[in-house]
Motif scaffolding. Structure first.
Motif, PDB file in Angstrom:
ATOM      1  N   GLY A  40       0.878  -1.171  -0.008  1.00 25.06           N
ATOM      2  CA  GLY A  40       0.145  -0.194   0.063  1.00 25.06           C
ATOM      3  C   GLY A  40       0.876   1.202   0.039  1.00 25.06           C
ATOM      4  N   GLY A  41       0.512   2.455  -0.345  1.00 18.53           N
ATOM      5  CA  GLY A  41       1.152   3.512  -0.663  1.00 18.53           C
ATOM      6  C   GLY A  41       1.566   4.033   0.773  1.00 18.53           C
ATOM      7  N   LEU A  42       2.394   5.257   0.561  1.00 21.50           N
ATOM      8  CA  LEU A  42       2.988   5.879   1.635  1.00 21.50           C
ATOM      9  C   LEU A  42       1.739   6.226   2.740  1.00 21.50           C
ATOM     10  CD1 LEU A  42       5.295   8.568   0.218  1.00 21.50           C
ATOM     11  CD2 LEU A  42       6.243   6.649   1.787  1.00 21.50           C
ATOM     12  N   GLY A  43       2.121   5.976   4.040  1.00 16.88           N
ATOM     13  CA  GLY A  43       1.332   6.499   5.037  1.00 16.88           C
ATOM     14  C   GLY A  43      -0.205   5.924   4.993  1.00 16.88           C
ATOM     15  N   LEU A  86      11.804  -1.938   3.497  1.00 20.44           N
ATOM     16  CA  LEU A  86      12.856  -1.901   2.291  1.00 20.44           C
ATOM     17  C   LEU A  86      12.602  -0.744   1.422  1.00 20.44           C
ATOM     18  CD1 LEU A  86      12.367  -5.877   1.718  1.00 20.44           C
ATOM     19  CD2 LEU A  86      13.985  -4.501   3.265  1.00 20.44           C
ATOM     20  N   TYR A  87      11.852   0.249   2.070  1.00 21.25           N
ATOM     21  CA  TYR A  87      11.791   1.484   1.207  1.00 21.25           C
ATOM     22  C   TYR A  87      12.756   2.365   0.434  1.00 21.25           C
ATOM     23  CZ  TYR A  87       9.570   5.911  -0.080  1.00 21.25           C
ATOM     24  OH  TYR A  87       9.064   7.059  -1.187  1.00 21.25           O
ATOM     25  N   ARG A  88      13.940   2.271   1.398  1.00 22.96           N
ATOM     26  CA  ARG A  88      14.905   2.979   0.735  1.00 22.96           C
ATOM     27  C   ARG A  88      15.949   2.086   0.068  1.00 22.96           C
ATOM     28  NH1 ARG A  88      18.859   5.626   4.306  1.00 22.96           N
ATOM     29  NH2 ARG A  88      18.545   3.694   5.397  1.00 22.96           N
ATOM     30  N   LEU A  89      15.657   0.679   0.008  1.00 27.07           N
ATOM     31  CA  LEU A  89      16.524  -0.039  -0.889  1.00 27.07           C
ATOM     32  C   LEU A  89      16.317   0.161  -2.383  1.00 27.07           C
ATOM     33  CD1 LEU A  89      18.099  -1.732   1.072  1.00 27.07           C
ATOM     34  CD2 LEU A  89      16.777  -3.661   0.235  1.00 27.07           C
ATOM     35  N   GLU A  90      17.460   0.230  -2.993  1.00 24.69           N
ATOM     36  CA  GLU A  90      17.259   0.660  -4.448  1.00 24.69           C
ATOM     37  C   GLU A  90      17.664  -0.636  -5.220  1.00 24.69           C
ATOM     38  OE1 GLU A  90      19.037   4.114  -6.045  1.00 24.69           O
ATOM     39  OE2 GLU A  90      18.649   5.365  -3.935  1.00 24.69           O
ATOM     40  N   VAL A 130      -2.882  -6.394   1.458  1.00 22.73           N
ATOM     41  CA  VAL A 130      -3.061  -5.235   0.532  1.00 22.73           C
ATOM     42  C   VAL A 130      -3.803  -4.213   1.182  1.00 22.73           C
ATOM     43  CG1 VAL A 130      -3.753  -4.429  -1.538  1.00 22.73           C
ATOM     44  CG2 VAL A 130      -2.751  -6.517  -1.439  1.00 22.73           C
ATOM     45  N   ILE A 131      -3.204  -3.114   1.450  1.00 28.61           N
ATOM     46  CA  ILE A 131      -3.983  -1.806   2.231  1.00 28.61           C
ATOM     47  C   ILE A 131      -4.255  -0.845   1.436  1.00 28.61           C
ATOM     48  CG2 ILE A 131      -4.375  -0.552   4.479  1.00 28.61           C
ATOM     49  CD1 ILE A 131      -1.907  -2.039   5.440  1.00 28.61           C
ATOM     50  N   GLU A 132      -5.693  -0.554   0.937  1.00 32.76           N
ATOM     51  CA  GLU A 132      -6.027   0.671   0.081  1.00 32.76           C
ATOM     52  C   GLU A 132      -6.565   1.758   0.864  1.00 32.76           C
ATOM     53  OE1 GLU A 132      -8.031  -1.006  -3.573  1.00 32.76           O
ATOM     54  OE2 GLU A 132      -8.357  -2.710  -1.932  1.00 32.76           O
TER      55      GLU A 132
END
Ligand SMILES: Nc1ncnc2c1ncn2[C@@H]1O[C@H](COP(=O)(O)OP(=O)(O)OP(=O)(O)O)[C@@H](O)[C@H]1O
Ligand SMILES: [Mg+2]
Length: 168
Positions: A40-43, A86-90, A130-132
């Motif tokens: 799900g998106g940010l926040g 893992l957001y910052r992992l590229e 999955v969070i919408e």
């Protein structure tokens, strides 16, 4: 409004507390080796869901986003909870440094934020959560099992939700 079961494996959360409550209901069904990929998106509420899981396992320490640490271990409960962000992992090769391969699928329950981007490198047996975002404080949370253990886990969670909240 409170946490509601919309249909099998789909829930409606009206608040941060509802999302944490769902996490608490998930906790008793978890076993060593279980992997939950929170999508799900940010926040949207992935960390708050994790907070509920930690509480449900019996760990009372605060859960914050491990964005900078990449991994946080909550080992004060029934089984260890490994929380990855893992957001910052590229790059996939950076996964090695997070320690994820030491625990994923073996030890404790692993909850991953932003793990779907590395799906091919991680495991193909996991429970997708999955969070919408439906509105300011409303969320639809859907369980998407991949593999037979995840199917059983999703069913156990759905039973727990059915028994513990109002609704269908
Ligand atoms: N129904 C809801 N469920 C969860 N959080 C909600 C809900 N309604 C509002 N919120 C708010 O949304 C935010 C969710 O933050 P949280 O850190 O859990 O999101 P996240 O998905 O982990 O974000 P990030 O992608 O940045 O890690 C909080 O500020 C929380 O209070
Ligand atoms: Mg988060």
């Amino acid at each position: 409004m409170a946490l509601e079961r919309e249909s099998a494996l789909a829930y409606a959360s009206a608040s941060q507390e509802d999302t944490e409550r769902l996490g608490e209901l998930v906790a008793p069904a978890l076993a060593d080796g279980d992997v939950l990929v929170l999508t799900g998106g940010l926040g949207v509420g992935k960390t708050h869901f994790t907070k509920g899981v930690a509480r449900g396992l019996g760990d009372d320490h605060p859960v914050t986003s491990p964005t900078f640490a990449l991994m946080a271990v909550h080992d004060g409960g029934r089984i260890p909870l490994f929380h990855f962000d893992l957001y910052r992992l590229e790059h996939a090769y950076e996964l090695e440094d997070t320690g994820i391969f030491d625990v994923l699928g073996y030890e404790g329950a692993c909850l991953l934020e932003w793990g779907e981007q590395f799906q091919d490198e991680l495991t193909d047996e996991f429970l997708g959560v999955v969070i919408e975002r439906m509105g300011e404080t409303t969320r639809r949370i859907t369980l998407e099992p991949h593999g037979s253990r995840a199917e059983a886990l999703a069913q156990a969670i759905d039973d727990a939700v059915s028994q513990n909240i109002e609704g269908k």
